[in-house]
Design a protein around this motif. Structure first.
Motif, mmCIF file in Angstrom:
data_model
loop_
_atom_site.group_PDB
_atom_site.id
_atom_site.type_symbol
_atom_site.label_atom_id
_atom_site.label_comp_id
_atom_site.label_asym_id
_atom_site.label_seq_id
_atom_site.Cartn_x
_atom_site.Cartn_y
_atom_site.Cartn_z
ATOM 1 N N LEU A 178 45.713 -1.042 31.150
ATOM 2 C CA LEU A 178 46.962 -0.317 31.013
ATOM 3 C C LEU A 178 48.026 -0.977 31.887
ATOM 4 O O LEU A 178 47.732 -1.468 32.977
ATOM 5 C CB LEU A 178 46.789 1.140 31.429
ATOM 6 N N SER A 179 49.250 -0.935 31.393
ATOM 7 C CA SER A 179 50.388 -1.431 32.159
ATOM 8 C C SER A 179 51.418 -0.323 32.296
ATOM 9 O O SER A 179 51.553 0.533 31.409
ATOM 10 C CB SER A 179 51.032 -2.631 31.464
ATOM 11 N N CYS A 180 52.147 -0.356 33.381
ATOM 12 C CA CYS A 180 53.228 0.592 33.622
ATOM 13 C C CYS A 180 54.434 -0.209 34.075
ATOM 14 O O CYS A 180 54.449 -0.724 35.196
ATOM 15 C CB CYS A 180 52.817 1.606 34.681
ATOM 16 N N TRP B 170 47.937 6.344 38.932
ATOM 17 C CA TRP B 170 47.541 6.617 37.556
ATOM 18 C C TRP B 170 46.822 7.965 37.544
ATOM 19 O O TRP B 170 45.965 8.238 38.397
ATOM 20 C CB TRP B 170 46.614 5.538 37.020
ATOM 21 N N GLU C 90 54.386 3.447 30.065
ATOM 22 C CA GLU C 90 53.005 2.988 29.990
ATOM 23 C C GLU C 90 52.736 2.305 28.648
ATOM 24 O O GLU C 90 53.353 2.649 27.635
ATOM 25 C CB GLU C 90 52.022 4.159 30.142
ATOM 26 N N TYR D 234 46.755 8.876 29.663
ATOM 27 C CA TYR D 234 46.899 8.290 30.997
ATOM 28 C C TYR D 234 48.385 8.165 31.343
ATOM 29 O O TYR D 234 49.165 7.631 30.557
ATOM 30 C CB TYR D 234 46.228 6.922 31.046
ATOM 31 N N TYR D 235 48.718 8.656 32.514
ATOM 32 C CA TYR D 235 50.095 8.670 32.987
ATOM 33 C C TYR D 235 50.235 7.811 34.234
ATOM 34 O O TYR D 235 49.374 7.816 35.116
ATOM 35 C CB TYR D 235 50.527 10.081 33.346
ATOM 36 N N CYS D 236 51.353 7.131 34.306
ATOM 37 C CA CYS D 236 51.742 6.392 35.489
ATOM 38 C C CYS D 236 52.786 7.221 36.231
ATOM 39 O O CYS D 236 53.609 7.906 35.604
ATOM 40 C CB CYS D 236 52.326 5.050 35.037
ATOM 41 N N THR E 103 50.034 7.247 27.828
ATOM 42 C CA THR E 103 49.455 6.436 26.765
ATOM 43 C C THR E 103 48.040 6.942 26.490
ATOM 44 O O THR E 103 47.287 7.240 27.422
ATOM 45 C CB THR E 103 49.461 4.938 27.136
#
Length: 123
Positions: A19-21, A35, A5, A93-95, A117
């Motif tokens: 946010l990007s994963c 997410w 992330e 925040y978790y992917c 993140t």
């Protein structure tokens, strides 16, 4: 599949973050993606989910209308656009990825997780 992330940070209330994963090791087109977030002293909760093609999405009531989940399978990346952020959105925040044809917000179905993140929203 490995997930990383990025895009977290500090933002004022009312602001936005994306946010990007990024996935590696395997194509995410085989997986539903989600997410999740965990605030200090609270349990991890589902934020949003998207099926393998991007045609179906799920949002928790707390973020519906403010957050948008999307995916670009060609780039092996999933995104979470967060608008109108509130201090209550402060969390890690978790992917995560769910295989086996699953789609939805059930956390236990997700078996690949990123490291998270931090998102901090100041009032």
């Amino acid at each position: 599949v490995q997930l990383i992330e990025s895009g977290g940070g500090l933002v004022q209330a009312g602001g936005s973050l994306r946010l990007s994963c990024a996935a590696s090791g395997r194509t995410i087109s085989d997986y539903a993606m989600g997410w999740f977030r965990q605030a200090p002293g609270k349990e991890r909760e589902t934020v949003a989910a998207i099926n393998y093609s991007g045609a179906r999405t799920y949002y928790s009531d707390s973020v519906k209308g403010r957050f948008t989940i999307s995916r670009d399978n060609a780039k092996n990346t999933v995104y979470l656009q967060m608008n109108s952020l509130k201090p209550d959105d402060t969390a890690i925040y978790y992917c995560a990825a769910a295989g086996g044809g699953y789609y939805g917000g059930q956390m236990s179905e997700y078996d690949h997780w990123g490291q998270g993140t931090q998102v901090t929203v100041s009032s």
